[in-house]
Design an enzyme around this catalytic site. Structure first.
Site, PDB file in Angstrom:
ATOM      1  N   SER A 130      -0.056  -3.494  -4.878  1.00  0.00           N
ATOM      2  CA  SER A 130       0.796  -2.433  -4.351  1.00  0.00           C
ATOM      3  C   SER A 130       1.841  -2.022  -5.361  1.00  0.00           C
ATOM      4  CB  SER A 130       1.496  -2.922  -3.075  1.00  0.00           C
ATOM      5  OG  SER A 130       2.499  -2.013  -2.659  1.00  0.00           O
ATOM      6  N   TYR A 155       6.789  -8.354   1.536  1.00  0.00           N
ATOM      7  CA  TYR A 155       5.472  -7.743   1.306  1.00  0.00           C
ATOM      8  C   TYR A 155       5.204  -7.631  -0.190  1.00  0.00           C
ATOM      9  CZ  TYR A 155       1.950  -4.083   0.814  1.00  0.00           C
ATOM     10  OH  TYR A 155       0.848  -3.363   0.440  1.00  0.00           O
TER      11      TYR A 155
END
Length: 334
Positions: A130, A155
């Protein structure tokens, strides 16, 4: 080829499965279909794949890859030429509320997939990282050669950990791996927890939209078709185990690429595009920056362009109206 796709009921996973089937591959998809957002949407995506050209070469198994016993049981007796590991617990803000969900899916789950690949020896495993790993990186555009030691959310930390575990497995077992740092993916069949869905729904209902950091935000929005192009190109080109440096700095068979549009767009500009596509003005609710969020993202895609010929083709002026049209149809509004 015979390909395993994890997160096959997800936004990107279902689109990748559909593309692989269209070109003649056989695909097994797995997903635990959890209720992070409505399961009906995940079921609808799987139904779409099952109705797509080549669907006779598609098999779906509901399984949780963060449980090794479930993973092995669901895939027993199958061999794969490649793995596209897209399953994960997504969402920056949700990681603040439910940290253990990220440890289980993104850490234990990723480790399980690395172990599965080590045991079954596919030609290549591509996995989702990501752009969140860049945190508050002040240098733009974000390059795969930049240090990513300061994640702004759990995350992001789990995705950085996935890259580190992958580097270890590539080094120890010479397992060809490619990590893809996705930049703000959007388009038809997207996620309900993301900005395009939230803003479109609220604008159409005449509700205020929350605009964080008082609108001083920009994102490298990347249309789903462009993302799928990059995933499939990566799958077809495993990194060589020849001792040369790969994108991201590894000398093991482990490459890391950014997949973005290479064009950060101001949030207020995108809101204007959504307003026009919806046919009505938004009610703006300006708010301060949220915890874990970053003010801008901007992908340097030189490495993936050079190595794989990746070239995104969908500007936000085209992509967001397509999403709004799909959203209206999906909700019976047109």
């Amino acid at each position: 080829m015979h390909i395993l796709v994890t997160g096959a009921a997800g936004f990107i996973g279902s689109a990748v499965a559909e593309r692989l089937l269209a070109r003649g591959d056989s695909v097994v998809g797995i997903d635990n279909c959890n209720d992070y957002y409505p399961v009906a949407l995940k079921e609808a995506r799987i139904a779409r794949v099952c109705a797509a050209p080549g669907a006779e070469r598609f098999a779906f198994r509901e399984a949780d890859f963060s449980r090794m016993d479930e993973l092995e049981s669901a895939l027993r007796g199958r061999a794969f030429d490649g793995i596209v590991h897209l399953g994960a617990q997504p969402g920056v803000r949700y990681s603040i509320e439910n940290p253990h969900a990220y440890a289980q899916a993104n850490l234990v789950g990723h480790l399980n997939m690395l172990e599965f690949a080590r045991r079954h020896e596919p030609r290549h495993m591509v996995y989702a990282s990501s752009s969140s790993v860049y945190g508050g990186n002040a240098k733009v555009p974000f390059s795969v050669d930049d240090r990513v030691d300061h994640p702004y959310s759990l995350y992001a930390a789990t995705k950085k950990a996935d890259e580190l575990m992958s580097e270890t497995y590539a080094h120890l077992y010479r397992l060809p791996l490619t990590g893809l740092r996705f930049f703000t993916v959007y388009g038809p069949w997207g996620r309900p927890d993301m900005m395009p869905w939230i803003f479109t729904g609220k604008i159409l209902r005449g509700e205020p939209i929350p605009v964080f950091n008082n609108g001083e935000m920009s994102r490298d929005f990347t249309y789903i078709d462009d993302i799928v192009d990059g995933v499939v190109a990566s799958l077809d080109h495993p990194p060589a185990d020849d001792g040369t440096a790969k994108p991201g700095g590894s000398v093991a068979p482990h490459a890391i690429y950014n997949i973005g549009n290479n064009r950060p767009e101001p949030l207020m500009k995108v809101i204007g595009i959504i307003e026009e596509a919806c046919g009505r003005k938004a009610l703006i609710d300006m708010q301060p920056m949220q915890a874990g969020d970053v003010p801008r993202t901007y992908a340097d895609i030189d490495a993936i362009q050079k190595d794989l010929g990746y070239a995104p083709t969908t500007p936000v002026e085209q992509g967001f109206p397509r999403f709004v049209d799909w959203f209206k149809t999906h909700h019976g509004l047109s």
